[in-house]
Write a protein that holds these residues in place. Structure first.
Motif, PDB file in Angstrom:
ATOM      1  N   VAL A  74     -65.101 -96.920  13.015  1.00  0.00           N
ATOM      2  CA  VAL A  74     -64.498 -98.158  13.507  1.00  0.00           C
ATOM      3  C   VAL A  74     -63.798 -98.886  12.367  1.00  0.00           C
ATOM      4  O   VAL A  74     -62.718 -99.454  12.531  1.00  0.00           O
ATOM      5  N   GLN A  75     -64.424 -98.867  11.201  1.00  0.00           N
ATOM      6  CA  GLN A  75     -63.839 -99.521  10.020  1.00  0.00           C
ATOM      7  C   GLN A  75     -62.501 -98.900   9.648  1.00  0.00           C
ATOM      8  O   GLN A  75     -61.555 -99.597   9.272  1.00  0.00           O
ATOM      9  N   GLU A  76     -62.401 -97.581   9.747  1.00  0.00           N
ATOM     10  CA  GLU A  76     -61.158 -96.889   9.392  1.00  0.00           C
ATOM     11  C   GLU A  76     -59.997 -97.336  10.271  1.00  0.00           C
ATOM     12  O   GLU A  76     -58.862 -97.436   9.819  1.00  0.00           O
ATOM     13  N   VAL A  77     -60.294 -97.611  11.529  1.00  0.00           N
ATOM     14  CA  VAL A  77     -59.246 -97.986  12.479  1.00  0.00           C
ATOM     15  C   VAL A  77     -59.114 -99.495  12.614  1.00  0.00           C
ATOM     16  O   VAL A  77     -58.016-100.031  12.722  1.00  0.00           O
ATOM     17  N   GLY A  78     -60.256-100.179  12.581  1.00  0.00           N
ATOM     18  CA  GLY A  78     -60.255-101.603  12.888  1.00  0.00           C
ATOM     19  C   GLY A  78     -60.182-102.538  11.711  1.00  0.00           C
ATOM     20  O   GLY A  78     -60.017-103.749  11.892  1.00  0.00           O
ATOM     21  N   GLU A  79     -60.314-102.019  10.483  1.00  0.00           N
ATOM     22  CA  GLU A  79     -60.228-102.842   9.271  1.00  0.00           C
ATOM     23  C   GLU A  79     -61.180-104.035   9.367  1.00  0.00           C
ATOM     24  O   GLU A  79     -60.781-105.196   9.346  1.00  0.00           O
ATOM     25  N   LEU A  80     -62.467-103.755   9.447  1.00  0.00           N
ATOM     26  CA  LEU A  80     -63.472-104.800   9.610  1.00  0.00           C
ATOM     27  C   LEU A  80     -63.748-105.515   8.294  1.00  0.00           C
ATOM     28  O   LEU A  80     -63.746-104.903   7.229  1.00  0.00           O
ATOM     29  N   SER A  81     -64.035-106.787   8.401  1.00  0.00           N
ATOM     30  CA  SER A  81     -64.531-107.530   7.242  1.00  0.00           C
ATOM     31  C   SER A  81     -66.010-107.210   7.082  1.00  0.00           C
ATOM     32  O   SER A  81     -66.636-106.615   7.964  1.00  0.00           O
ATOM     33  N   ASN A  82     -66.596-107.613   5.955  1.00  0.00           N
ATOM     34  CA  ASN A  82     -68.018-107.365   5.731  1.00  0.00           C
ATOM     35  C   ASN A  82     -68.866-108.027   6.813  1.00  0.00           C
ATOM     36  O   ASN A  82     -69.845-107.448   7.299  1.00  0.00           O
ATOM     37  N   ALA A  83     -68.480-109.241   7.188  1.00  0.00           N
ATOM     38  CA  ALA A  83     -69.226-109.963   8.226  1.00  0.00           C
ATOM     39  C   ALA A  83     -69.113-109.245   9.568  1.00  0.00           C
ATOM     40  O   ALA A  83     -70.104-109.132  10.311  1.00  0.00           O
ATOM     41  N   GLN A  84     -67.926-108.750   9.900  1.00  0.00           N
ATOM     42  CA  GLN A  84     -67.726-108.034  11.156  1.00  0.00           C
ATOM     43  C   GLN A  84     -68.505-106.719  11.170  1.00  0.00           C
ATOM     44  O   GLN A  84     -69.037-106.307  12.199  1.00  0.00           O
ATOM     45  N   ASP A  96     -56.950-103.256  21.298  1.00  0.00           N
ATOM     46  CA  ASP A  96     -55.554-103.064  20.908  1.00  0.00           C
ATOM     47  C   ASP A  96     -55.406-102.045  19.791  1.00  0.00           C
ATOM     48  O   ASP A  96     -54.325-101.479  19.588  1.00  0.00           O
ATOM     49  N   ARG A  97     -56.474-101.776  19.052  1.00  0.00           N
ATOM     50  CA  ARG A  97     -56.423-100.725  18.017  1.00  0.00           C
ATOM     51  C   ARG A  97     -56.924 -99.392  18.564  1.00  0.00           C
ATOM     52  O   ARG A  97     -56.427 -98.331  18.211  1.00  0.00           O
ATOM     53  N   ALA A  98     -57.912 -99.453  19.446  1.00  0.00           N
ATOM     54  CA  ALA A  98     -58.464 -98.216  20.011  1.00  0.00           C
ATOM     55  C   ALA A  98     -57.463 -97.500  20.899  1.00  0.00           C
ATOM     56  O   ALA A  98     -57.481 -96.267  21.008  1.00  0.00           O
ATOM     57  N   ALA A  99     -56.552 -98.261  21.521  1.00  0.00           N
ATOM     58  CA  ALA A  99     -55.630 -97.672  22.495  1.00  0.00           C
ATOM     59  C   ALA A  99     -54.815 -96.526  21.913  1.00  0.00           C
ATOM     60  O   ALA A  99     -54.541 -95.537  22.598  1.00  0.00           O
ATOM     61  N   THR A 100     -54.434 -96.627  20.659  1.00  0.00           N
ATOM     62  CA  THR A 100     -53.595 -95.590  20.045  1.00  0.00           C
ATOM     63  C   THR A 100     -54.383 -94.338  19.677  1.00  0.00           C
ATOM     64  O   THR A 100     -53.800 -93.317  19.325  1.00  0.00           O
ATOM     65  N   HIS A 101     -55.707 -94.433  19.761  1.00  0.00           N
ATOM     66  CA  HIS A 101     -56.556 -93.298  19.365  1.00  0.00           C
ATOM     67  C   HIS A 101     -57.343 -92.724  20.534  1.00  0.00           C
ATOM     68  O   HIS A 101     -58.001 -91.694  20.375  1.00  0.00           O
ATOM     69  N   ILE A 102     -57.275 -93.363  21.701  1.00  0.00           N
ATOM     70  CA  ILE A 102     -58.169 -93.018  22.790  1.00  0.00           C
ATOM     71  C   ILE A 102     -58.064 -91.562  23.228  1.00  0.00           C
ATOM     72  O   ILE A 102     -59.077 -90.883  23.417  1.00  0.00           O
ATOM     73  N   SER A 103     -56.860 -91.040  23.378  1.00  0.00           N
ATOM     74  CA  SER A 103     -56.696 -89.664  23.858  1.00  0.00           C
ATOM     75  C   SER A 103     -57.305 -88.668  22.876  1.00  0.00           C
ATOM     76  O   SER A 103     -57.977 -87.715  23.279  1.00  0.00           O
ATOM     77  N   HIS A 104     -57.087 -88.899  21.585  1.00  0.00           N
ATOM     78  CA  HIS A 104     -57.641 -88.008  20.565  1.00  0.00           C
ATOM     79  C   HIS A 104     -59.166 -88.043  20.594  1.00  0.00           C
ATOM     80  O   HIS A 104     -59.823 -86.988  20.564  1.00  0.00           O
ATOM     81  N   TRP A 105     -59.744 -89.242  20.669  1.00  0.00           N
ATOM     82  CA  TRP A 105     -61.205 -89.358  20.662  1.00  0.00           C
ATOM     83  C   TRP A 105     -61.832 -88.721  21.888  1.00  0.00           C
ATOM     84  O   TRP A 105     -62.876 -88.077  21.792  1.00  0.00           O
ATOM     85  N   LEU A 106     -61.197 -88.869  23.042  1.00  0.00           N
ATOM     86  CA  LEU A 106     -61.725 -88.251  24.251  1.00  0.00           C
ATOM     87  C   LEU A 106     -61.662 -86.730  24.151  1.00  0.00           C
ATOM     88  O   LEU A 106     -62.580 -86.030  24.599  1.00  0.00           O
ATOM     89  N   ARG A 107     -60.600 -86.209  23.568  1.00  0.00           N
ATOM     90  CA  ARG A 107     -60.510 -84.755  23.375  1.00  0.00           C
ATOM     91  C   ARG A 107     -61.587 -84.269  22.409  1.00  0.00           C
ATOM     92  O   ARG A 107     -62.178 -83.199  22.604  1.00  0.00           O
TER      93      ARG A 107
END
Length: 212
Positions: free
Chosen positions: A131-141, A78-89
């Motif tokens: 991934v952290q920049e987009v997904g806001e991971l915790s330390n455990a994640q 659900d977070r990657a979806a907004t970035h997918i086109s940019h990353w593929l380019r």
């Protein structure tokens, strides 16, 4: 007279640099103490480093492809979806840079599998950061993600350069659906990335397709 078998400057700069450094070493051995002021050690080091610079440029492009692949694969759909086109380019751009570098320095082609394997491991921190920049991971994640990536099989050179980037670069109206067509022109991604793209694709079908 130039050795007919020697790498040519304009055809393979990487191999030419290594060859010139080796010839300078041989010349240094022949002249011995009669160097006539030529600083052989430093000249050889500088010439040899030219090949290293080209190699570092290539590995940088490879690492960027792997990092963007990882960002797609390991960011929650659900977070990657907004970035997918940019990353593929971005993947397409860095792939084209890899191909250009190899075309200009064919002596590096034989090292491609080794370089891709090395950069897979070296790109882990960069992938986790993206991934952290987009997904806001915790330390455990974040720790869990590092462990997960370490367990993956590194993508091969064929997978990293696995589709006709020129064709897809020309598709100005491409969507995520283009990446799942069952035809010979469809891109071929590593299994872990292909699965991630399918998850994002299913999410887009359930929600607003304009997000992808």
């Amino acid at each position: 007279m130039q050795d007919a078998k020697a790498p040519r400057y304009e055809e393979d700069f990487y191999s030419w640099s290594l060859d010139q450094a080796n010839r300078l070493r041989q010349l240094q051995m022949r002249v011995g103490n009669d160097s006539q002021g030529v600083d052989f050690e430093n000249v050889i080091e500088e010439v040899e480093d030219l090949s290293g610079q080209v190699r570092r440029i290539l590995t940088g492009h490879i690492r960027q492809v792997i990092t963007h692949m990882g960002a797609i694969a390991y960011t929650h759909p659900d977070r990657a979806a907004t970035h997918i086109s940019h990353w593929l380019r971005e993947i397409e751009v860095f792939r084209s840079n890899i191909i250009d570098t190899l075309d200009e320095n064919p002596g590096l082609k034989g090292q491609l599998d080794q370089l891709c394997n090395e950069q897979w491991r070296r790109s882990i921190s960069q992938t986790v950061q993206k991934v952290q920049e987009v997904g806001e991971l915790s330390n455990a994640q974040e720790r869990e993600l590092r462990e997960r990536i370490n367990q993956e099989s590194p993508p091969s050179a064929e997978e990293i350069l696995g589709f006709d980037w020129q064709l897809h670069e020309q598709r100005s109206d491409k969507t995520i659906d283009d990446y799942f067509k069952e035809d010979s022109d469809a891109p071929r991604f590593p299994v872990f990335l292909h699965d991630a793209l399918r998850r994002i694709h299913r999410l887009a079908q359930k929600g607003d397709p304009s997000r992808v």
